[in-house]
Design an enzyme around this catalytic site. Sequence first.
Site, PDB file in Angstrom:
ATOM      1  N   ASP A   9       0.864  -1.179   0.000  1.00 27.06           N
ATOM      2  CA  ASP A   9       0.000   0.000   0.000  1.00 27.06           C
ATOM      3  C   ASP A   9       0.900   1.228   0.000  1.00 27.06           C
ATOM      4  O   ASP A   9       1.936   1.229   0.671  1.00 27.06           O
ATOM      5  CB  ASP A   9      -0.901  -0.007   1.248  1.00 27.06           C
ATOM      6  CG  ASP A   9      -2.131   0.855   1.060  1.00 27.06           C
ATOM      7  OD1 ASP A   9      -3.243   0.313   1.067  1.00 27.06           O
ATOM      8  OD2 ASP A   9      -1.962   2.091   0.901  1.00 27.06           O
ATOM      9  N   THR A  36     -14.215  -4.033  -6.841  1.00 32.09           N
ATOM     10  CA  THR A  36     -15.438  -4.014  -7.649  1.00 32.09           C
ATOM     11  C   THR A  36     -15.302  -2.937  -8.704  1.00 32.09           C
ATOM     12  O   THR A  36     -15.126  -1.761  -8.388  1.00 32.09           O
ATOM     13  CB  THR A  36     -16.653  -3.718  -6.757  1.00 32.09           C
ATOM     14  OG1 THR A  36     -16.683  -4.722  -5.760  1.00 32.09           O
ATOM     15  CG2 THR A  36     -17.947  -3.758  -7.546  1.00 32.09           C
ATOM     16  N   LEU A  70     -17.187 -10.684  -0.079  1.00 29.87           N
ATOM     17  CA  LEU A  70     -17.029 -10.710   1.382  1.00 29.87           C
ATOM     18  C   LEU A  70     -17.996  -9.750   2.050  1.00 29.87           C
ATOM     19  O   LEU A  70     -18.081  -8.598   1.650  1.00 29.87           O
ATOM     20  CB  LEU A  70     -15.604 -10.307   1.750  1.00 29.87           C
ATOM     21  CG  LEU A  70     -14.468 -11.028   1.020  1.00 29.87           C
ATOM     22  CD1 LEU A  70     -13.133 -10.389   1.372  1.00 29.87           C
ATOM     23  CD2 LEU A  70     -14.472 -12.501   1.385  1.00 29.87           C
ATOM     24  N   LEU A  86     -34.525 -10.350   3.251  1.00 30.89           N
ATOM     25  CA  LEU A  86     -35.918  -9.885   3.272  1.00 30.89           C
ATOM     26  C   LEU A  86     -36.214  -9.203   4.597  1.00 30.89           C
ATOM     27  O   LEU A  86     -37.360  -9.165   5.037  1.00 30.89           O
ATOM     28  CB  LEU A  86     -36.879 -11.062   3.045  1.00 30.89           C
ATOM     29  CG  LEU A  86     -36.876 -11.662   1.633  1.00 30.89           C
ATOM     30  CD1 LEU A  86     -37.888 -12.800   1.540  1.00 30.89           C
ATOM     31  CD2 LEU A  86     -37.195 -10.605   0.573  1.00 30.89           C
ATOM     32  N   GLY A 123     -36.520  -2.549   6.991  1.00 29.36           N
ATOM     33  CA  GLY A 123     -35.983  -1.604   7.979  1.00 29.36           C
ATOM     34  C   GLY A 123     -35.698  -0.267   7.340  1.00 29.36           C
ATOM     35  O   GLY A 123     -36.456   0.193   6.485  1.00 29.36           O
ATOM     36  N   CYS A 149     -20.520  -0.865  -0.129  1.00 25.73           N
ATOM     37  CA  CYS A 149     -20.729  -1.598  -1.394  1.00 25.73           C
ATOM     38  C   CYS A 149     -22.046  -1.291  -2.085  1.00 25.73           C
ATOM     39  O   CYS A 149     -22.063  -0.795  -3.210  1.00 25.73           O
ATOM     40  CB  CYS A 149     -20.622  -3.094  -1.141  1.00 25.73           C
ATOM     41  SG  CYS A 149     -18.935  -3.603  -0.859  1.00 25.73           S
ATOM     42  N   ARG A 196     -19.285   4.001   6.606  1.00 30.84           N
ATOM     43  CA  ARG A 196     -19.489   4.476   5.238  1.00 30.84           C
ATOM     44  C   ARG A 196     -20.945   4.286   4.820  1.00 30.84           C
ATOM     45  O   ARG A 196     -21.494   3.191   4.946  1.00 30.84           O
ATOM     46  CB  ARG A 196     -18.541   3.749   4.278  1.00 30.84           C
ATOM     47  CG  ARG A 196     -17.103   4.230   4.440  1.00 30.84           C
ATOM     48  CD  ARG A 196     -16.161   3.468   3.573  1.00 30.84           C
ATOM     49  NE  ARG A 196     -15.987   2.093   4.046  1.00 30.84           N
ATOM     50  CZ  ARG A 196     -15.231   1.199   3.421  1.00 30.84           C
ATOM     51  NH1 ARG A 196     -14.593   1.512   2.329  1.00 30.84           N
ATOM     52  NH2 ARG A 196     -15.109  -0.020   3.921  1.00 30.84           N
TER      53      ARG A 196
HETATM   54  C1  UDX Z   1     -22.149  -6.624   0.660  1.00 27.00           C
HETATM   55  C2  UDX Z   1     -22.355  -7.966  -0.071  1.00 27.00           C
HETATM   56  O1  UDX Z   1     -23.192  -8.814   0.699  1.00 27.00           O
HETATM   57  C3  UDX Z   1     -21.024  -8.627  -0.343  1.00 27.00           C
HETATM   58  O2  UDX Z   1     -21.217  -9.836  -1.070  1.00 27.00           O
HETATM   59  C4  UDX Z   1     -20.171  -7.670  -1.142  1.00 27.00           C
HETATM   60  O3  UDX Z   1     -18.944  -8.206  -1.454  1.00 27.00           O
HETATM   61  C5  UDX Z   1     -20.006  -6.357  -0.386  1.00 27.00           C
HETATM   62  O4  UDX Z   1     -21.289  -5.816  -0.106  1.00 27.00           O
HETATM   63  P1  UDX Z   1     -21.722  -5.782   3.143  1.00 27.00           P
HETATM   64  O5  UDX Z   1     -21.723  -4.399   2.572  1.00 27.00           O
HETATM   65  O6  UDX Z   1     -20.676  -6.162   4.125  1.00 27.00           O
HETATM   66  O7  UDX Z   1     -21.612  -6.851   1.937  1.00 27.00           O
HETATM   67  O8  UDX Z   1     -23.135  -5.957   3.841  1.00 27.00           O
HETATM   68  P2  UDX Z   1     -24.407  -6.927   3.794  1.00 27.00           P
HETATM   69  O9  UDX Z   1     -24.386  -7.835   4.954  1.00 27.00           O
HETATM   70  O10 UDX Z   1     -24.586  -7.539   2.474  1.00 27.00           O
HETATM   71  O11 UDX Z   1     -25.562  -5.832   4.084  1.00 27.00           O
HETATM   72  C6  UDX Z   1     -25.689  -4.674   3.265  1.00 27.00           C
HETATM   73  C7  UDX Z   1     -26.738  -3.738   3.766  1.00 27.00           C
HETATM   74  O12 UDX Z   1     -28.032  -4.258   3.565  1.00 27.00           O
HETATM   75  C8  UDX Z   1     -26.675  -3.403   5.261  1.00 27.00           C
HETATM   76  O13 UDX Z   1     -26.871  -2.007   5.400  1.00 27.00           O
HETATM   77  C9  UDX Z   1     -27.840  -4.151   5.868  1.00 27.00           C
HETATM   78  O14 UDX Z   1     -28.349  -3.515   7.008  1.00 27.00           O
HETATM   79  C10 UDX Z   1     -28.829  -4.144   4.731  1.00 27.00           C
HETATM   80  N1  UDX Z   1     -29.786  -5.262   4.749  1.00 27.00           N
HETATM   81  C11 UDX Z   1     -29.330  -6.535   4.539  1.00 27.00           C
HETATM   82  C12 UDX Z   1     -31.122  -5.022   4.946  1.00 27.00           C
HETATM   83  O15 UDX Z   1     -31.561  -3.884   5.132  1.00 27.00           O
HETATM   84  N2  UDX Z   1     -31.990  -6.078   4.917  1.00 27.00           N
HETATM   85  C13 UDX Z   1     -31.585  -7.348   4.695  1.00 27.00           C
HETATM   86  O16 UDX Z   1     -32.442  -8.238   4.676  1.00 27.00           O
HETATM   87  C14 UDX Z   1     -30.210  -7.581   4.510  1.00 27.00           C
END
Ligand code: UDX
Length: 429
Positions: free
Chosen positions: A30, A121, A153, A250, A253, A260, A327
């Site tokens: 880095d 990504t 991930l 599902l 909220g 991401c 973030r």
């Molecule tokens: C996500 C993807 O899942 C992962 O595969 C990718 O590589 C990076 O982005 P992450 O950002 O860590 O991962 O979070 P994730 O657990 O997927 O949740 C994303 C957002 O969706 C969160 O803000 C969570 O609160 C929201 N969420 C998730 C909901 O509001 N409802 C759900 O049912 C599931």
Amino acid sequence: MNVCIIGVGYVGLVTGACFADLGHRVICVDNDRKKIESLKKFKIPFYEKGLNEVVRRNVNSGRLSFASAIKEGVKDSLVIFICVGTPPRPNGEADLSYVENVAMEIARNLTSYHLVVEKSTVPVETGKWVEHTIKTNIRKHVKFDVASNPEFLREGTAIHDFLYPDRIVIGVETKRAEETLRELYKKVKAEIVVTDIKSAELIKHASNSFLAAKISFINSVANICERTGADITKVAHGMGLDPRIGRSFLQSGIGYGGSCFPKDVDAFMHISGKLGYDFALLKAVRKANEEQRVLFVKKIEESLWIVKGKTIGILGLSFKPETDDMRQAPSIDIINSLMNAGAKIKAYDPKAMPKARPILKGVKFCKDAYEAARQSDCLAIVTEWHEFKVMDLKRVKKLMKNPLIVDGRNVFDPKEMKRLGFRYISMGR
Ligand code: UDX
């Protein structure tokens, strides 16, 4: 195998540490010298469950090392992963200048065959540009391949997701690149999906956008539930048992946040537009997501009547539990709106407060959920940390000025909350 990871952010560090754990020799590079020096002292710049131990174990065994010059990393590595950031531009387009710089720098340092893999990504066709950039900067007669190997991930479960993935996607153009990546992942038991580079890039954008769409869909249904008196948790359960729909994602909220989904939806929309396709569905996904935050604030405002001068306790600041990542956290918009309306904000988060402090000026940070509840006119649940689910609600009620809980994550059972004497408002039920 000798592996070089360029960009020691979230994805790069987890990937590097996990490859080392699989037995490879990994060097993480880095250009942020401070970060590299801290990592050498085992200081991880973010919270991720289990990562500290994996890093420590592999540094101590000599399989994982850190450096700040790309030259040093590239020298002995057969596979080079580009894991640098692709932040959004104001118009939503991904800023690929870091990727380009790294590709140029790699090219200048290649003296023998290497496989350059994009892990960040990126929009479809980035692989093509990486290849072009390397070709125009490389010495004559040195061979290389480019591949795409998107990460899936999730923060909070990243190490588990790396070691036990649902699938490994590799986008390649040559047999040599495919075999090298297969060898690299030999110890991971998962289906390997081999595609061309563009398809692999699209799998990532399309997967994240689809998941975001699922969340916006269920949140829209939740809004219909509210208007009819139905219960979204029951509706989601009934829908999710159909395997074509699936039970995950599902949870209704206040919508998605994080590094991401918001970025990837915007970038996918942007690249679609550039390619001459109006991805209207994604615009609606984004709009529905933004509206959930506004709706949540409105629920708080309506239940308090006058917000000005009231004290609101916020439970949870990170964009989701088990991470300190702020973030695109919904908490930021929500707290800013409430403060603009004149509310006094007290907040507590088990992990994210150090990162939240510089972002959320004017907020009083508390040592636990009970302190956030003390003398509050309203308690707002923004992130569904486990410790909130098991709070002593009787104690919370006694501490509050007014026993009002507005729950953005549907953590509690409305009937039980009523029985305990709370005015309890949740999402879609
Ligand atoms: C996500 C993807 O899942 C992962 O595969 C990718 O590589 C990076 O982005 P992450 O950002 O860590 O991962 O979070 P994730 O657990 O997927 O949740 C994303 C957002 O969706 C969160 O803000 C969570 O609160 C929201 N969420 C998730 C909901 O509001 N409802 C759900 O049912 C599931």
